[in-house]
Design a protein around this motif. Sequence first.
Motif, PDB file in Angstrom:
ATOM      1  N   GLN A   1       0.798  -1.276  -0.078  1.00 28.07           N
ATOM      2  CA  GLN A   1       0.063   0.127  -0.003  1.00 28.07           C
ATOM      3  C   GLN A   1       0.949   1.195   0.046  1.00 28.07           C
ATOM      4  O   GLN A   1       0.687   2.125  -0.607  1.00 28.07           O
ATOM      5  N   ALA A   2       2.048   1.170   0.777  1.00 27.11           N
ATOM      6  CA  ALA A   2       2.587   2.396   0.947  1.00 27.11           C
ATOM      7  C   ALA A   2       3.627   2.772  -0.445  1.00 27.11           C
ATOM      8  O   ALA A   2       3.844   3.791  -0.708  1.00 27.11           O
ATOM      9  N   LEU A   3       3.467   1.777  -1.192  1.00 23.99           N
ATOM     10  CA  LEU A   3       4.230   2.141  -2.542  1.00 23.99           C
ATOM     11  C   LEU A   3       3.284   3.086  -3.473  1.00 23.99           C
ATOM     12  O   LEU A   3       3.735   3.709  -4.432  1.00 23.99           O
ATOM     13  N   ASN A   4       1.958   3.172  -3.108  1.00 25.05           N
ATOM     14  CA  ASN A   4       1.113   4.055  -3.993  1.00 25.05           C
ATOM     15  C   ASN A   4       0.975   3.673  -5.455  1.00 25.05           C
ATOM     16  O   ASN A   4       0.885   4.520  -6.296  1.00 25.05           O
ATOM     17  N   LEU A   5       0.775   2.470  -5.797  1.00 27.28           N
ATOM     18  CA  LEU A   5       0.893   1.754  -7.034  1.00 27.28           C
ATOM     19  C   LEU A   5      -0.476   2.135  -7.853  1.00 27.28           C
ATOM     20  O   LEU A   5      -1.562   1.881  -7.150  1.00 27.28           O
ATOM     21  N   LYS A   6      -0.506   2.515  -9.016  1.00 26.26           N
ATOM     22  CA  LYS A   6      -1.920   2.996  -9.691  1.00 26.26           C
ATOM     23  C   LYS A   6      -2.066   1.727 -10.877  1.00 26.26           C
ATOM     24  O   LYS A   6      -3.106   1.676 -11.449  1.00 26.26           O
ATOM     25  N   GLY A   7      -0.948   1.162 -11.318  1.00 27.74           N
ATOM     26  CA  GLY A   7      -1.218   0.067 -12.411  1.00 27.74           C
ATOM     27  C   GLY A   7      -0.445   0.019 -13.430  1.00 27.74           C
ATOM     28  O   GLY A   7      -0.080  -1.155 -13.958  1.00 27.74           O
ATOM     29  N   GLY A   8       0.278   0.972 -13.734  1.00 26.94           N
ATOM     30  CA  GLY A   8       1.185   0.914 -14.968  1.00 26.94           C
ATOM     31  C   GLY A   8       2.709   0.779 -14.632  1.00 26.94           C
ATOM     32  O   GLY A   8       3.600   0.770 -15.574  1.00 26.94           O
ATOM     33  N   GLU A   9       3.046   0.555 -13.583  1.00 26.45           N
ATOM     34  CA  GLU A   9       4.484   0.715 -13.023  1.00 26.45           C
ATOM     35  C   GLU A   9       5.486  -0.614 -13.247  1.00 26.45           C
ATOM     36  O   GLU A   9       4.734  -1.548 -13.555  1.00 26.45           O
ATOM     37  N   ARG A  10       6.582  -0.309 -13.270  1.00 32.46           N
ATOM     38  CA  ARG A  10       7.708  -1.244 -13.193  1.00 32.46           C
ATOM     39  C   ARG A  10       8.229  -1.105 -11.974  1.00 32.46           C
ATOM     40  O   ARG A  10       8.854  -0.096 -11.551  1.00 32.46           O
ATOM     41  N   VAL A  11       8.220  -2.338 -10.946  1.00 28.72           N
ATOM     42  CA  VAL A  11       8.674  -2.442  -9.703  1.00 28.72           C
ATOM     43  C   VAL A  11       9.634  -3.366  -9.765  1.00 28.72           C
ATOM     44  O   VAL A  11       9.787  -4.332 -10.120  1.00 28.72           O
ATOM     45  N   LEU A  12      10.806  -2.857  -8.820  1.00 25.01           N
ATOM     46  CA  LEU A  12      11.853  -3.779  -8.485  1.00 25.01           C
ATOM     47  C   LEU A  12      11.698  -4.386  -7.143  1.00 25.01           C
ATOM     48  O   LEU A  12      11.669  -3.546  -6.018  1.00 25.01           O
ATOM     49  N   GLU A  13      11.700  -5.656  -6.854  1.00 23.82           N
ATOM     50  CA  GLU A  13      11.910  -6.025  -5.585  1.00 23.82           C
ATOM     51  C   GLU A  13      13.384  -6.688  -5.383  1.00 23.82           C
ATOM     52  O   GLU A  13      13.608  -7.528  -6.271  1.00 23.82           O
ATOM     53  N   ILE A  14      13.668  -6.519  -4.120  1.00 23.79           N
ATOM     54  CA  ILE A  14      15.117  -7.092  -3.640  1.00 23.79           C
ATOM     55  C   ILE A  14      14.784  -7.953  -2.514  1.00 23.79           C
ATOM     56  O   ILE A  14      14.085  -7.721  -1.706  1.00 23.79           O
ATOM     57  N   GLY A  15      14.902  -9.461  -2.871  1.00 23.22           N
ATOM     58  CA  GLY A  15      14.695 -10.584  -1.973  1.00 23.22           C
ATOM     59  C   GLY A  15      13.299 -11.255  -2.368  1.00 23.22           C
ATOM     60  O   GLY A  15      12.271 -11.302  -1.713  1.00 23.22           O
ATOM     61  N   THR A  16      13.544 -12.272  -3.501  1.00 19.25           N
ATOM     62  CA  THR A  16      12.367 -12.667  -3.869  1.00 19.25           C
ATOM     63  C   THR A  16      11.660 -13.829  -2.897  1.00 19.25           C
ATOM     64  O   THR A  16      10.604 -13.992  -2.779  1.00 19.25           O
ATOM     65  N   GLY A  17      12.645 -14.625  -2.224  1.00 19.52           N
ATOM     66  CA  GLY A  17      12.198 -15.367  -1.336  1.00 19.52           C
ATOM     67  C   GLY A  17      11.286 -16.401  -1.742  1.00 19.52           C
ATOM     68  O   GLY A  17      11.485 -17.388  -2.863  1.00 19.52           O
ATOM     69  N   SER A  18      10.037 -16.727  -1.359  1.00 15.97           N
ATOM     70  CA  SER A  18       9.205 -17.631  -1.696  1.00 15.97           C
ATOM     71  C   SER A  18       8.310 -17.058  -2.981  1.00 15.97           C
ATOM     72  O   SER A  18       7.637 -18.039  -3.568  1.00 15.97           O
ATOM     73  N   GLY A  19       8.410 -15.707  -3.117  1.00 17.46           N
ATOM     74  CA  GLY A  19       7.861 -15.306  -4.554  1.00 17.46           C
ATOM     75  C   GLY A  19       6.408 -14.559  -4.178  1.00 17.46           C
ATOM     76  O   GLY A  19       5.676 -14.052  -4.975  1.00 17.46           O
TER      77      GLY A  19
END
Length: 223
Positions: free
Chosen positions: A76-94
Amino acid sequence: MNIDSIKYDRWRNNMVDQQIVARGITDPATIDAMRTIPRHLFVSEALIDNAYGDHPLPIGEGQTISQPYIIAEMTQALNLKGGERVLEIGTGSGYQAAILSQIVFRVYTIERNNNLFLRTRKLFDNLKYHNIVTRYGDGTQGWVSESPFDAVIVTAGGEKIPQPLIDQLTVGGRLIMPVGGHLIQELLLVEKRKTGIFTTSMGGCRFVKLIGRHGWKEEEKDQ
Ligand code: SAM
């Protein structure tokens, strides 16, 4: 629909109602994604009936899948609207990447543990999450060739925010990361604006260590 999937659908909706909505998460995209993604498929067979509990769970290799609430709060804190490209560090379980993949255009996720990387990449293929791009390596260096990113989410704790991750964030983008000691951290939300970098604290949290060039060194002991 078989009896098991009805059972897990019910448990998942209870999780969202009691742990997510009742605790103040309001973003419809986050709530919808958490009602949709089958969290029980992201844990081992032995823990499948604990998947919707109000806690993190072990996923092997000394790592964890985070508590549902913290995943919702960070998303929620990332305030995403739908068209974004997001980088996650730490895939873990996915699981976190899968939640994001329901909301945004594309998720790029990096994992430093090769066993987790291989296992989770296979799971994404099986579940046909085609807008998740995986990479094996040290996420503290970001992903230069795919940058800049509209949002960055770091799901392991470090002493400070790796500078490459701030550099690879678009102006107007948000980054969230647990920052602090080995055992206890503060969840920091960073906004990169034309006028500078603005950081706010979202409170205390507890994550496994971010290990890498701009994180903890492998051999450092817990304090
Ligand atoms: N997002 C994960 C999920 O949904 O299950 C949570 C995973 S766990 C809390 C943190 C993960 O970060 C671990 O799998 C760990 O191996 C990984 N990690 C730690 N340091 C890393 C680094 N420098 N680059 C990439 N992954 C890292």
